[in-house]
Motif scaffolding. Structure first.
Motif, PDB file in Angstrom:
ATOM      1  N   UNK A 115       0.826  -1.206   0.000  1.00  6.53           N
ATOM      2  CA  UNK A 115       0.000   0.000   0.000  1.00  6.53           C
ATOM      3  C   UNK A 115       0.857   1.251   0.000  1.00  6.53           C
ATOM      4  N   UNK A 116       1.952   1.216   0.748  1.00  3.18           N
ATOM      5  CA  UNK A 116       2.816   2.391   0.856  1.00  3.18           C
ATOM      6  C   UNK A 116       3.686   2.562  -0.385  1.00  3.18           C
ATOM      7  N   UNK A 117       4.124   1.470  -0.970  1.00  2.97           N
ATOM      8  CA  UNK A 117       5.065   1.551  -2.096  1.00  2.97           C
ATOM      9  C   UNK A 117       4.384   1.722  -3.452  1.00  2.97           C
ATOM     10  N   UNK A 118       3.078   1.470  -3.525  1.00  5.12           N
ATOM     11  CA  UNK A 118       2.394   1.479  -4.823  1.00  5.12           C
ATOM     12  C   UNK A 118       2.557   2.804  -5.559  1.00  5.12           C
ATOM     13  N   UNK A 119       2.315   3.917  -4.891  1.00  9.23           N
ATOM     14  CA  UNK A 119       2.436   5.221  -5.564  1.00  9.23           C
ATOM     15  C   UNK A 119       3.883   5.546  -5.912  1.00  9.23           C
ATOM     16  N   UNK A 120       4.814   5.053  -5.106  1.00  4.97           N
ATOM     17  CA  UNK A 120       6.231   5.258  -5.427  1.00  4.97           C
ATOM     18  C   UNK A 120       6.593   4.578  -6.742  1.00  4.97           C
ATOM     19  N   UNK A 122       4.278   3.618  -9.204  1.00  2.83           N
ATOM     20  CA  UNK A 122       3.455   4.045 -10.337  1.00  2.83           C
ATOM     21  C   UNK A 122       3.540   5.538 -10.623  1.00  2.83           C
ATOM     22  N   UNK A 123       3.640   6.353  -9.572  1.00  4.43           N
ATOM     23  CA  UNK A 123       3.654   7.801  -9.759  1.00  4.43           C
ATOM     24  C   UNK A 123       5.077   8.348  -9.817  1.00  4.43           C
ATOM     25  N   UNK A 124       5.892   7.960  -8.846  1.00  2.00           N
ATOM     26  CA  UNK A 124       7.269   8.452  -8.808  1.00  2.00           C
ATOM     27  C   UNK A 124       8.208   7.659  -9.717  1.00  2.00           C
ATOM     28  N   UNK A 125       7.733   6.493 -10.202  1.00  2.45           N
ATOM     29  CA  UNK A 125       8.509   5.646 -11.112  1.00  2.45           C
ATOM     30  C   UNK A 125       9.808   5.146 -10.488  1.00  2.45           C
ATOM     31  N   UNK A 127      12.402   2.432  -8.843  1.00  3.87           N
ATOM     32  CA  UNK A 127      12.705   1.022  -9.010  1.00  3.87           C
ATOM     33  C   UNK A 127      12.192   0.268  -7.773  1.00  3.87           C
ATOM     34  N   UNK A 128      11.838  -1.020  -7.935  1.00  5.01           N
ATOM     35  CA  UNK A 128      11.254  -1.777  -6.813  1.00  5.01           C
ATOM     36  C   UNK A 128      12.070  -1.734  -5.527  1.00  5.01           C
ATOM     37  N   UNK A 129      13.384  -1.881  -5.621  1.00  7.59           N
ATOM     38  CA  UNK A 129      14.211  -1.864  -4.411  1.00  7.59           C
ATOM     39  C   UNK A 129      14.171  -0.505  -3.731  1.00  7.59           C
ATOM     40  N   UNK A 130      14.204   0.552  -4.530  1.00  3.51           N
ATOM     41  CA  UNK A 130      14.154   1.911  -3.980  1.00  3.51           C
ATOM     42  C   UNK A 130      12.791   2.172  -3.341  1.00  3.51           C
ATOM     43  N   UNK A 131      11.728   1.739  -4.009  1.00  2.00           N
ATOM     44  CA  UNK A 131      10.386   1.941  -3.471  1.00  2.00           C
ATOM     45  C   UNK A 131      10.209   1.179  -2.160  1.00  2.00           C
ATOM     46  N   UNK A 132      10.721  -0.036  -2.099  1.00  2.00           N
ATOM     47  CA  UNK A 132      10.609  -0.825  -0.878  1.00  2.00           C
ATOM     48  C   UNK A 132      11.347  -0.154   0.278  1.00  2.00           C
ATOM     49  N   UNK A 133      12.552   0.362  -0.005  1.00  2.00           N
ATOM     50  CA  UNK A 133      13.344   1.006   1.045  1.00  2.00           C
ATOM     51  C   UNK A 133      12.626   2.245   1.585  1.00  2.00           C
ATOM     52  N   UNK A 134      12.055   3.050   0.687  1.00  2.00           N
ATOM     53  CA  UNK A 134      11.343   4.255   1.121  1.00  2.00           C
ATOM     54  C   UNK A 134      10.076   3.888   1.889  1.00  2.00           C
ATOM     55  N   UNK A 135       9.384   2.845   1.444  1.00  2.00           N
ATOM     56  CA  UNK A 135       8.169   2.416   2.125  1.00  2.00           C
ATOM     57  C   UNK A 135       8.488   1.906   3.521  1.00  2.00           C
ATOM     58  N   UNK A 136       9.555   1.137   3.638  1.00  2.00           N
ATOM     59  CA  UNK A 136       9.960   0.627   4.957  1.00  2.00           C
ATOM     60  C   UNK A 136      10.352   1.771   5.889  1.00  2.00           C
ATOM     61  N   UNK A 167       1.950   6.072   3.919  1.00  2.00           N
ATOM     62  CA  UNK A 167       1.793   6.179   2.463  1.00  2.00           C
ATOM     63  C   UNK A 167       1.984   7.623   2.004  1.00  2.00           C
ATOM     64  N   UNK A 168       1.409   8.564   2.757  1.00  3.08           N
ATOM     65  CA  UNK A 168       1.596   9.977   2.419  1.00  3.08           C
ATOM     66  C   UNK A 168       3.047  10.405   2.624  1.00  3.08           C
ATOM     67  N   UNK A 169       3.647   9.975   3.727  1.00  2.00           N
ATOM     68  CA  UNK A 169       5.028  10.360   4.035  1.00  2.00           C
ATOM     69  C   UNK A 169       6.024   9.856   3.003  1.00  2.00           C
ATOM     70  N   UNK A 170       5.778   8.656   2.495  1.00  4.58           N
ATOM     71  CA  UNK A 170       6.728   8.036   1.565  1.00  4.58           C
ATOM     72  C   UNK A 170       6.915   8.865   0.302  1.00  4.58           C
ATOM     73  N   UNK A 171       5.918   9.672  -0.037  1.00  2.56           N
ATOM     74  CA  UNK A 171       6.007  10.499  -1.239  1.00  2.56           C
ATOM     75  C   UNK A 171       6.808  11.780  -0.996  1.00  2.56           C
ATOM     76  N   UNK A 172       7.297  11.941   0.232  1.00  7.61           N
ATOM     77  CA  UNK A 172       8.121  13.089   0.621  1.00  7.61           C
ATOM     78  C   UNK A 172       7.436  14.421   0.313  1.00  7.61           C
ATOM     79  N   UNK A 173       6.207  14.593   0.789  1.00  7.93           N
ATOM     80  CA  UNK A 173       5.502  15.854   0.535  1.00  7.93           C
ATOM     81  C   UNK A 173       6.064  16.978   1.395  1.00  7.93           C
TER      82      UNK A 173
END
Length: 263
Positions: A115-120, A122-125, A127-136, A167-173
């Protein structure tokens, strides 16, 4: 502490919104500076959530302007004429805004981490490893990393809301908007979500929170915006808002709240 020189994160200028003949917002203007925590409070139906949704253009305002870090949101202007942004333009204009809903809005078929990594992805494009690290990292900030592999149905309401905040935080708003983030929670779960929001405030995040939690507003907010019947009745510092000699409408509202709660 904010000063007049502190940059403005969100500016509403003469914003009005109608639903048919009903005026939900009437000529509202306010500035929210970087690192400020502003609570929008008032009676049910006063326009708080509508104003918040206009600040992210989840609701299209009819008149006035919302500026995010100085940039017009929702519309483009050319030669004095205004037109709606395209979906791509709007997505770019919202890139620094996070939004946390009342009802969590998590994907039921996805684990918390997904749920947290999905927008990273699809929206931020990312890579899976980077998205997982940011979501964690985001889940860690809200105390939910140990539930990364849990589905929403396996989580309490408070835990689901914390995942939604992650989920909101992971997008670094630069700004996070909260629409009554505790209203869907059982009373015993409210505190855990408010503690997360308090921690974000302590870190200097710009927050705008629609809330009925007066104790939270009194202790965490820098400013209070009080709305009633679609109008901005008062926008002032928290200490000024809660002083004994406030306007009669505010005194009546707070007294009504005190009769039902303690803060």
């Amino acid at each position: 502490m904010q000063t007049p020189e502190t940059p403005i994160a969100i500016s509403a200028k003469n914003v009005s919104k109608r639903f048919g003949s009903f005026e939900a917002l009437k000529d509202i203007s306010l500035d929210i500076h970087e690192s400020e925590v502003v609570c929008l409070i008032g009676p049910s139906g006063s326009g708080k959530s509508t104003l918040l949704r206009c600040m992210s253009f989840l609701e299209q305002y009819d008149e006035g302007a919302v500026l995010i870090e100085g940039q017009l949101l929702g519309y483009t202007e050319m030669s004095g004429k205004r037109s709606l942004m395209t979906e791509k333009e709007l997505l770019n204009a919202r890139r620094n805004i996070g939004f946390v809903f009342q009802q969590f809005n998590l994907w039921p078929h996805m684990k918390a981490l997904e749920n947290v990594s999905e927008a990273l992805l699809r929206v931020r494009k990312h890579q899976p490893d980077q998205a997982r690290a940011k979501a964690e990292e985001a889940l860690q900030k809200v105390g939910m990393l140990d539930k990364a592999d849990s589905y929403p149905m396996q989580l309490s309401g408070g835990q689901q809301q914390r995942v939604a905040i992650a989920r909101a935080l992971a997008m670094e708003p630069h700004v996070i908007l909260f629409d009554e983030p505790t209203s869907a929670l059982d009373p015993e779960l409210v505190g855990e979500v408010l503690e997360v929001i308090k921690a974000l405030a302590a870190d200097g995040m710009t927050l705008v929170v629609v809330t009925h939690e007066m104790g939270f507003a009194a202790h965490v907010a820098d400013k209070i915006a009080f709305l009633d019947q679609g109008s901005l009745v008062k926008y002032t510092t928290t200490s000024d808002f809660f002083k004994e000699k406030a306007e009669a409408r505010i005194v009546d509202f707070l007294e009504s709240y005190r009769q039902r709660n303690t803060f």
